[in-house]
Design an enzyme around this catalytic site. Structure first.
Site, PDB file in Angstrom:
ATOM      1  CG  ASN A 265      -3.876 -27.292   0.256  1.00  0.00           C
ATOM      2  OD1 ASN A 265      -3.412 -28.296   1.004  1.00  0.00           O
ATOM      3  ND2 ASN A 265      -3.878 -27.590  -1.144  1.00  0.00           N
TER       4      ASN A 265
ATOM      5  CB  SER B 231       0.216  10.757 -10.028  1.00  0.00           C
ATOM      6  OG  SER B 231      -0.556  12.196  -9.833  1.00  0.00           O
TER       7      SER B 231
ATOM      8  CE  LYS C   5      -0.777  11.823  -4.359  1.00  0.00           C
ATOM      9  NZ  LYS C   5       0.753  11.991  -4.601  1.00  0.00           N
TER      10      LYS C   5
ATOM     11  CE1 TYR D 288       5.013  17.099  -4.331  1.00  0.00           C
ATOM     12  CE2 TYR D 288       6.013  17.861  -6.052  1.00  0.00           C
ATOM     13  CZ  TYR D 288       5.234  17.094  -5.658  1.00  0.00           C
ATOM     14  OH  TYR D 288       4.531  16.241  -6.489  1.00  0.00           O
TER      15      TYR D 288
ATOM     16  CE  LYS E 231      -2.026 -30.824   0.470  1.00  0.00           C
ATOM     17  NZ  LYS E 231      -0.864 -30.619  -0.038  1.00  0.00           N
TER      18      LYS E 231
ATOM     19  CD  GLN F 138       2.815  12.164  -9.543  1.00  0.00           C
ATOM     20  OE1 GLN F 138       2.673  13.581  -9.615  1.00  0.00           O
ATOM     21  NE2 GLN F 138       3.530  11.536 -10.747  1.00  0.00           N
TER      22      GLN F 138
ATOM     23  CB  SER G 203      -4.731 -30.922  -3.656  1.00  0.00           C
ATOM     24  OG  SER G 203      -3.785 -31.525  -4.558  1.00  0.00           O
TER      25      SER G 203
ATOM     26  CD  GLU H 123      -0.801 -22.346   2.482  1.00  0.00           C
ATOM     27  OE1 GLU H 123       0.103 -22.465   2.001  1.00  0.00           O
ATOM     28  OE2 GLU H 123      -1.825 -22.530   2.225  1.00  0.00           O
TER      29      GLU H 123
ATOM     30  CB  THR I 264       8.593 -21.302  24.971  1.00  0.00           C
ATOM     31  OG1 THR I 264       9.299 -22.637  25.683  1.00  0.00           O
ATOM     32  CG2 THR I 264       7.963 -20.778  26.173  1.00  0.00           C
ATOM     33  CG  HIS I 265      12.429 -22.470  22.689  1.00  0.00           C
ATOM     34  ND1 HIS I 265      13.606 -21.587  22.437  1.00  0.00           N
ATOM     35  CD2 HIS I 265      12.265 -22.180  24.111  1.00  0.00           C
ATOM     36  CE1 HIS I 265      14.073 -20.956  23.561  1.00  0.00           C
ATOM     37  NE2 HIS I 265      13.153 -21.417  24.589  1.00  0.00           N
TER      38      HIS I 265
HETATM   39  N1  ARG Z   1       0.541  15.016  -8.627  1.00  0.00           N
HETATM   40  C1  ARG Z   1       1.143  15.786  -7.763  1.00  0.00           C
HETATM   41  C2  ARG Z   1       1.556  14.653  -6.539  1.00  0.00           C
HETATM   42  O1  ARG Z   1       1.106  13.690  -6.258  1.00  0.00           O
HETATM   43  C3  ARG Z   1       0.632  16.864  -7.135  1.00  0.00           C
HETATM   44  C4  ARG Z   1       1.567  18.004  -6.768  1.00  0.00           C
HETATM   45  C5  ARG Z   1       2.318  18.465  -7.783  1.00  0.00           C
HETATM   46  N2  ARG Z   1       2.986  19.649  -7.550  1.00  0.00           N
HETATM   47  C6  ARG Z   1       4.035  20.057  -8.104  1.00  0.00           C
HETATM   48  N3  ARG Z   1       4.580  21.201  -7.640  1.00  0.00           N
HETATM   49  N4  ARG Z   1       4.338  19.530  -9.254  1.00  0.00           N
HETATM   50  O2  ARG Z   1       2.615  14.941  -5.686  1.00  0.00           O
END
Ligand code: ARG
Length: 442
Positions: free
Chosen positions: A269, A7, A309, A301, A267, A306, A261, A274, A139-140
């Site tokens: 735009n 990660s 994020k 967990y 134009k 992971q 354009s 958008e 409205t509408h």
């Molecule tokens: N890189 C992991 C995450 O983002 C960290 C936690 C890892 N924990 C584990 N028990 N492998 O979730």
């Protein structure tokens, strides 16, 4: 394995939070007599040096070391030797990552809240400028009743105020520390979770160690609040796109927020608007992605988590950009006041005013008044004129009780001026609302 497992490609963004968490943890371990002060001092100075190297781009991240936590720990070992291995006493990456991520989302709620406040300021200033700029309310997407542009813009100030409220709620709820939950069950070391919580600006430690490492509600709340915000921005963007079209002709966006354009020289735009409208799709997608990741996970967990994020990082970036682009467009646009007022007067937008007048002046039941005005509108259609252009004779041929006073309520200005109920569109109410909005939001 390395490619699917690592990660570090995205969680390197957590480096400041990770180092702050480690410094708080090491300090507490020292205070509790779990680590020697020498080790704590070495750990903290090593972590600070790492933080500086990363900030300056002098740090090489390794995918073999999987994530930000292990990259930093390995580098610490290179710098200070064996003491580095003591940092992870009474801690796990599970409480560590939950802590880092909460700190990151906390900062994101603050940054986004500030950006929204600036957009509210822009809207309030333009509302002030256009407190007496008449326009059709819809409205509408059909002309309904005249309003002012100031009143319309203030509607978005309210929406954005609720968005800020949702982010502030998210922040309040997320501001508890998972640190010290360790892997899932707590630890046998005599740690002090209050101490680390306080050092990191959390209100208190999370109550349950199993929940502490399993929960991602805070990220989901952030994405949910962000999705509603994105939806609001998209509605405003859609209005700018419509209003800037030749067919509406209500506003003009400068070259700063439009593009030409490549083949049609006439134009202009509204690309920025958008793209704000489009970006909502990715933000909603991020919410659904993380809800789906979480929905089948048994406590505590799992590595699935992971994947929490990227949706949050990407959405935060997109939301900040959309809010700032909208901020720019709101400060940039200019309204075509004659076109707005003309549109407000065409489309029989003051029909309700005549009905109200019949009720107020002659105590005619509203349903009957509605029927009479229907006939008046048909007459205007037949004559191809606006309601305030119908002669008194034409009006009285339909309803003899209509007088010259009734004709006056048929103008846009009179219609708007009469809507003085609380929260209504009359310029005097809009001016009060602007004062009030400044106090509430700025
Ligand atoms: N890189 C992991 C995450 O983002 C960290 C936690 C890892 N924990 C584990 N028990 N492998 O979730």
């Amino acid at each position: 394995m390395e490619r699917i497992n690592a990660s570090i490609g995205f969680d390197q963004r957590l480096y400041r939070q990770d180092i702050a968490g480690s410094i708080a943890h090491a300090t507490m371990l020292g205070n509790q007599g779990i680590l020697s002060q020498e080790d704590v001092t070495a750990i903290i100075s090593g972590l600070k040096a790492i933080e500086q190297d990363i900030a300056e781009g002098n740090f090489t991240f390794s995918t073999a070391l999987e994530d930000i936590h292990m990259n930093i720990e390995a580098s610490l070992k290179e710098r200070i030797g064996d003491a580095a291995g003591r940092l992870h006493t009474a801690r796990s990456r599970n409480d560590q990552v939950a802590t880092d991520f909460r700190l990151w989302v906390r900062d994101a709620t603050d940054a986004l809240g500030e950006a929204i406040q600036s957009l509210q300021e822009a809207l309030i200033n333009r509302a002030d400028e256009y407190a007496e700029a008449y326009m059709p309310g819809f409205t509408h997407l059909q002309t309904a009743q005249p309003v002012t542009l100031g009143h319309h813009l203030l509607a978005y100030v309210e929406m954005l105020g609720r968005d800020r409220g949702r982010l502030a709620d998210t922040r309040k709820r997320l501001n508890e520390s998972p640190l010290g939950a360790a892997a899932l069950a707590g630890t046998s070391f005599p740690i002090d979770r209050e101490q680390t919580a306080r050092a990191l600006g959390f209100d208190r430690p999370m109550a349950n160690s199993i929940d502490a490492v399993s929960d991602r509600d805070f990220a989901l709340e952030f994405l949910a609040a962000g999705s509603i915000l994105a939806m609001h921005l998209s509605r405003l963007a859609e209005e700018l796109v419509l209003w800037a079209s030749r067919q509406f002709g209500f506003i003009r966006l400068s070259e700063a927020f439009t593009t030409g354009s490549s083949i049609m020289p006439q134009k202009r735009n509204p690309d920025a608007a958008e793209l704000v409208r489009a970006r909502a799709g990715r933000i909603f997608g991020a919410l659904i992605a993380l809800l789906t990741v979480m929905k089948g996970l048994p406590l505590t967990y799992s590595k699935d988590m992971q994947d929490d994020k990227e949706p949050v990082f990407e959405s935060t970036e997109a939301l900040m950009l959309c809010v700032r682009a909208m901020d720019g467009m709101i400060r940039d646009f200019s309204a075509n006041l004659p076109a707005l007022e003309d549109a407000a007067a065409s489309g029989f937008a003051t029909a309700t005013d005549l009905a109200d007048w019949l009720v107020q002046t002659h105590a005619i039941p509203f349903r009957e008044a509605h029927h009479i005005v229907g006939a008046v509108v048909r007459e205007a259609e037949t004559q191809g004129c606006r309601l305030d252009e119908l002669s008194l004779d034409s009006l009285q041929a339909i309803e003899p009780r209509i007088t010259q006073a009734a004709q006056e309520v048929l103008t846009v200005r009179a219609s708007v001026a009469r809507r003085t109920s609380q929260g209504g569109t009359a310029p005097i109410r809009v001016r009060e609302a602007i004062q009030h909005a400044r106090k509430r939001f700025l």
